[in-house]
Design a protein around this motif. Structure first.
Motif, PDB file in Angstrom:
ATOM      1  N   ILE A   1       0.841  -1.207   0.000  1.00 49.79           N
ATOM      2  CA  ILE A   1       0.000   0.000   0.000  1.00 49.79           C
ATOM      3  C   ILE A   1       0.871   1.251   0.000  1.00 49.79           C
ATOM      4  O   ILE A   1       0.585   2.206  -0.723  1.00 49.79           O
ATOM      5  N   ARG A   2       1.970   1.287   0.786  1.00 47.00           N
ATOM      6  CA  ARG A   2       2.884   2.426   0.788  1.00 47.00           C
ATOM      7  C   ARG A   2       3.457   2.682  -0.605  1.00 47.00           C
ATOM      8  O   ARG A   2       3.521   3.812  -1.071  1.00 47.00           O
ATOM      9  N   GLU A   3       3.893   1.627  -1.255  1.00 50.25           N
ATOM     10  CA  GLU A   3       4.437   1.765  -2.615  1.00 50.25           C
ATOM     11  C   GLU A   3       3.395   2.325  -3.573  1.00 50.25           C
ATOM     12  O   GLU A   3       3.690   3.192  -4.386  1.00 50.25           O
ATOM     13  N   PHE A   4       2.170   1.826  -3.443  1.00 50.20           N
ATOM     14  CA  PHE A   4       1.090   2.279  -4.323  1.00 50.20           C
ATOM     15  C   PHE A   4       0.781   3.753  -4.103  1.00 50.20           C
ATOM     16  O   PHE A   4       0.651   4.529  -5.046  1.00 50.20           O
ATOM     17  N   VAL A   5       0.691   4.177  -2.841  1.00 50.11           N
ATOM     18  CA  VAL A   5       0.391   5.575  -2.515  1.00 50.11           C
ATOM     19  C   VAL A   5       1.526   6.477  -2.983  1.00 50.11           C
ATOM     20  O   VAL A   5       1.300   7.551  -3.553  1.00 50.11           O
ATOM     21  N   THR A   6       2.765   6.060  -2.772  1.00 54.21           N
ATOM     22  CA  THR A   6       3.918   6.845  -3.229  1.00 54.21           C
ATOM     23  C   THR A   6       3.889   6.999  -4.740  1.00 54.21           C
ATOM     24  O   THR A   6       4.165   8.071  -5.275  1.00 54.21           O
TER      25      THR A   6
END
Length: 118
Positions: A20-25
């Motif tokens: 999720i962090r990678e996607f949001v970034t």
């Protein structure tokens, strides 16, 4: 054949957080193109950013006289960024043009005076 993977709950949460962090970034880093259409307030700020300060009343007068490209959506004015950029380019004063126009007017006036003196 389908593989079944057994994973601990903490590991699954950690894995999901990372994804999720990678996607949001990735979403934040993508620049969205600016929309071509603008409303009245966003157009005034856009023009101000471009160095073309204009008052609200002057702008309303220009749009009511159809001297600035716009469309109406109900009672609201809608402006195209591309059309406004073209309008600005066409309506910016070029000092050299103004001087040559003034010189032409002065020369015509001098010719007229010369005719009357004869």
């Amino acid at each position: 054949m389908t593989r079944i993977i057994v994973i601990a709950e903490d590991e699954l949460r950690s894995l999901l957080r990372g994804v999720i962090r990678e996607f949001v970034t990735e979403l934040k880093s993508e620049k969205k193109p600016e929309p071509d259409t603008m409303n009245f307030d966003s157009l005034l700020s856009f023009l101000s950013e471009q160095g073309y300060d204009i008052s609200k009343s002057k702008f309303y007068k220009l749009s009511s006289k159809n001297e600035i490209p716009h469309r109406k959506l109900g009672r609201k004015l809608i402006f195209s960024r591309k059309e406004i950029m073209n309008w600005m380019e066409l309506n910016l004063d070029d000092p050299t043009d103004r001087r040559s126009e003034q010189a032409r007017i002065l020369a015509e006036s001098a010719r007229r005076k010369m005719r009357y003196r004869k």
